[in-house]
Write a protein that holds these residues in place. Structure first.
Motif, PDB file in Angstrom:
ATOM      1  N   LEU A 130       0.828  -1.208   0.000  1.00  0.00           N
ATOM      2  CA  LEU A 130       0.000   0.000   0.000  1.00  0.00           C
ATOM      3  C   LEU A 130       0.860   1.253   0.000  1.00  0.00           C
ATOM      4  CD1 LEU A 130      -2.883  -0.925   2.482  1.00  0.00           C
ATOM      5  CD2 LEU A 130      -3.135  -0.285   0.074  1.00  0.00           C
ATOM      6  N   TYR A 150      -6.676   5.183  -0.113  1.00  0.00           N
ATOM      7  CA  TYR A 150      -5.512   4.380   0.249  1.00  0.00           C
ATOM      8  C   TYR A 150      -5.330   4.317   1.768  1.00  0.00           C
ATOM      9  CZ  TYR A 150      -3.892   4.390  -4.638  1.00  0.00           C
ATOM     10  OH  TYR A 150      -3.761   4.208  -5.988  1.00  0.00           O
ATOM     11  N   ALA A 153      -7.686   1.875   3.337  1.00  0.00           N
ATOM     12  CA  ALA A 153      -7.194   0.493   3.229  1.00  0.00           C
ATOM     13  C   ALA A 153      -6.094   0.237   4.250  1.00  0.00           C
ATOM     14  CB  ALA A 153      -6.683   0.236   1.810  1.00  0.00           C
ATOM     15  N   PHE A 154      -5.188   1.194   4.398  1.00  0.00           N
ATOM     16  CA  PHE A 154      -4.096   1.074   5.371  1.00  0.00           C
ATOM     17  C   PHE A 154      -4.654   0.898   6.781  1.00  0.00           C
ATOM     18  CE2 PHE A 154      -0.928   2.622   8.306  1.00  0.00           C
ATOM     19  CZ  PHE A 154       0.299   2.293   7.756  1.00  0.00           C
TER      20      PHE A 154
END
Length: 277
Positions: A130, A150, A153-154
């Motif tokens: 990522l 992003y 998601a992290f």
């Protein structure tokens, strides 16, 4: 990566942002003295060399390699940065709020004590992948919607480790989390402390003491902040006009709605809307 450490990170400005810093590029003056921040920080220590002590709100924590911690707005910290490597993400409160609206994570809601998440092998591999996407976007167009996606998601992978940990099951501050969950669910219709005291089976005084001890803010302050975030979200969505937003959020008069927003943000709803058209 852009080296932004010549700018005091506790004074970052802007309506929305996700900024990234490398810990190994940090000036010791940034972390060497107590600092207070008005935005969220996510710190990933990939290497914790040197002095492992990290002070958050004057509590001492010991950091290790490949640990992640969230520093919430209003907290103060101090760290000997020598020997440390990793990443610091400075995230505007609105962006962090949007992320947690999707994830609904107790770890991200800001009302648990600071928990250092140790990354397992599988999660570590995912986060490194990522980071390649995050850094590529950050170094080029830095589009806030993509950066937020992003980071979601992290943080999904980090908070997933918290949800299955013993800390999340046995933590002593669960009543604070429950109180914040009540506020999040009822802030539109219930704006008096009495309601939350009754639901928590506590007196008004005790429930406010619980709130202040756990978060540094009163119930009223949390209700106001949550309401402002919702107003901003509705304005950005653009599906309602300002009058409709006011009535939807329980304001009996548009003038009161305007006055409340300006008192909290320093601008009128119309002025805020003009910035996002």
């Amino acid at each position: 990566m852009r080296n932004r450490f010549n700018i005091p990170i506790n004074r970052l400005e802007g309506d929305q942002f996700i900024e990234i810093f490398r810990l190994e590029q940090a000036d010791d003056a940034i972390f060497g003295n107590y600092q207070r921040y008005d935005f969220h920080q996510v710190i990933w220590f990939t290497r914790s060399g040197g002095d492992p002590a990290y002070f958050l709100d004057f509590n001492e924590y010991t950091i290790g390699d490949n640990q992640v911690v969230i520093v919430f707005p209003g907290q103060i910290d101090m760290l000997d940065i020598e020997g440390k490597e990793g990443y610091l993400f400075a995230i505007h409160n609105d962006n962090f709020f949007h992320i947690n609206q999707h994830l609904q994570s107790d770890y991200l809601n800001g009302y648990a004590s600071n928990v250092f998440i140790r990354l397992d092998k599988d999660t570590l591999a995912i986060l490194h992948q990522l980071m390649e996407l995050i850094l590529l976007e950050y170094q080029n167009e830095n589009r806030i919607l993509l950066m937020e996606s992003y980071m979601e998601a992290f943080l999904f992978h980090v908070s997933s480790l918290y949800e299955v940990s013993d800390v999340s099951i046995n933590r002593p501050d669960r009543p604070v989390s429950e109180l914040m969950r009540l506020i999040d669910h009822h802030f539109i219709t219930e704006r008096e402390t009495d309601f939350y005291a009754t639901r928590m089976n506590l007196s008004n005084k005790k429930v406010n003491e619980l709130c202040v001890k756990g978060t540094g803010k009163t119930i009223k302050q949390h209700l106001q902040e949550r309401l402002i975030l919702e107003i901003k979200k509705e304005i950005r969505l653009g599906t309602k006009n300002l009058k409709e937003i006011a009535f939807h959020l329980g304001f009996s008069e548009p003038a009161y709605f305007t006055r409340f927003f300006k008192q909290q943000t320093g601008m009128t709803p119309s002025e805020f809307k003009s910035l996002h058209q």
